[in-house]
Design an enzyme around this catalytic site. Structure first.
Site, PDB file in Angstrom:
ATOM      1  N   SER A 141      55.395  81.816  13.495  1.00  0.00           N
ATOM      2  CA  SER A 141      55.755  82.478  14.748  1.00  0.00           C
ATOM      3  C   SER A 141      55.989  83.960  14.460  1.00  0.00           C
ATOM      4  CB  SER A 141      57.028  81.868  15.340  1.00  0.00           C
ATOM      5  OG  SER A 141      56.836  80.507  15.645  1.00  0.00           O
ATOM      6  N   ALA A 195      65.414  82.392   5.544  1.00  0.00           N
ATOM      7  CA  ALA A 195      65.227  82.593   6.975  1.00  0.00           C
ATOM      8  C   ALA A 195      64.800  84.024   7.231  1.00  0.00           C
ATOM      9  CB  ALA A 195      66.523  82.283   7.734  1.00  0.00           C
ATOM     10  N   LYS A 196      64.364  84.294   8.470  1.00  0.00           N
ATOM     11  CA  LYS A 196      63.901  85.627   8.824  1.00  0.00           C
ATOM     12  C   LYS A 196      65.049  86.579   9.130  1.00  0.00           C
ATOM     13  CE  LYS A 196      59.520  83.980  10.698  1.00  0.00           C
ATOM     14  NZ  LYS A 196      58.714  83.755  11.895  1.00  0.00           N
ATOM     15  N   SER A 197      66.235  86.046   9.342  1.00  0.00           N
ATOM     16  CA  SER A 197      67.390  86.870   9.686  1.00  0.00           C
ATOM     17  C   SER A 197      67.819  87.735   8.515  1.00  0.00           C
ATOM     18  CB  SER A 197      68.553  85.962  10.111  1.00  0.00           C
ATOM     19  OG  SER A 197      69.750  86.681  10.195  1.00  0.00           O
ATOM     20  N   ASN A 206      57.977  86.267  15.108  1.00  0.00           N
ATOM     21  CA  ASN A 206      59.294  86.758  15.520  1.00  0.00           C
ATOM     22  C   ASN A 206      60.067  87.357  14.352  1.00  0.00           C
ATOM     23  OD1 ASN A 206      60.003  84.443  14.137  1.00  0.00           O
ATOM     24  ND2 ASN A 206      60.508  83.274  15.975  1.00  0.00           N
TER      25      ASN A 206
END
Length: 285
Positions: free
Chosen positions: A9, A237-239, A11
């Site tokens: 995704s 994670a992408k965070s 994002n």
């Protein structure tokens, strides 16, 4: 022919966990003289950043992977709507206007994906003035299909029983489909015969097998691979909250790292400093 896919995704940037997942899917297909697909899952509302898709392609090329690209999710909205309409007409879906805060206030039980919806809106009068999601009536759906099973490369043959998830959302308030509905339909459309993804989605496969039975879709096999974990034992994670984005593939590319060499190290289980592999959920190795 074995057909696998990598479906990120846009994002946030890809990280080492995505690299590992793409490599697993790529190699399983190539070892069987099959096809490895790239599908961009770009229906995540305002979080979706179309420009990242080109970064993803550059990341995969940097890793030395080759793929066939299929249309992104944003071009498939009609198929999601059609499937939801079929299930609605069969009385298996209902509209839900509950907010997360309202659900939390009911102190529901916790399932594999977090809060399990207690069915507040099932059978209730629908208020069209409020935004609504569309949920699957899990008990009615299971009664419709009877006994079904799915097969995982590590865990073997399993009876599909997604009741632990409760009445899951199939159409979100802010998106044309949930992950469960979109991924299941997309994999069928793309002819994916081996669904490869991390063990964090292991239990979601129970839901996807149910949707395949309800919609008359082909049934693939699954391969749930281990996750890459950071020094705290949490999945990448992408965070930026935990610093995982320092391992972004685009940043590693820009720093001049050799992507093909990195891919080989990941294949051999040689994790970068501070990164480890998880265990399988049922003790398989």
């Amino acid at each position: 022919m074995i057909v696998t896919r990598f479906a990120p995704s846009p994002n946030g940037p890809l990280h080492l966990g995505h690299a590992y997942s793409a490599i697993v899917a790529h190699d399983l297909a190539r070892e069987a003289n099959g096809r490895f697909l790239l599908r961009i899952e770009d229906i995540d509302g305002a979080r979706s950043r179309p420009e990242l898709a080109d970064d993803f392609r550059r990341d995969l090329e940097w890793l030395g992977l080759e793929w066939d690209e299929v249309p992104p999710q944003s071009s498939r909205l009609d198929s999601y709507e059609a499937a939801a309409r079929v299930l609605m007409e069969e009385g298996l879906l209902y509209r839900c206007t509950c907010t997360r805060a309202e659900i939390q206030a009911l102190e529901p039980r916790i399932g594999p994906e977090g809060l399990v919806y207690p069915g507040t809106c099932k059978g209730a009068r629908f208020d069209p003035s409020r935004a609504s999601a569309i949920r699957l009536d899990m008990e009615a759906a299971m009664a419709r299909v009877g006994e079904i099973a799915w097969e995982d490369a590590q865990a073997g043959r399993l009876a599909a029983d997604p009741r632990e998830f409760g009445d899951v959302v199939l159409v979100r308030k802010d998106a044309p489909a949930s992950y469960h509905l979109a991924a299941t339909l997309d994999d069928a459309t793309d002819g994916v015969s081996l669904v490869t993804r991390g063990t964090d989605l292991f239990f979601a496969s129970h839901i996807h097998r149910l949707l395949q039975a309800l919609l008359g879709l082909p049934v693939p096999r699954w391969h749930h691979h281990q996750l890459l974990l950071n020094h705290d034992g949490k999945k990448l994670a992408k965070s930026r909250k935990s610093g995982e984005s320092a391992l972004g593939l685009s940043e590693m590319r820009a720093a001049g790292e050799d992507g093909a060499a990195l891919a080989e190290r990941l294949r051999m289980g040689q994790m970068p400093c501070g990164i480890t592999l998880s265990r399988y959920p049922h003790g398989e190795t």
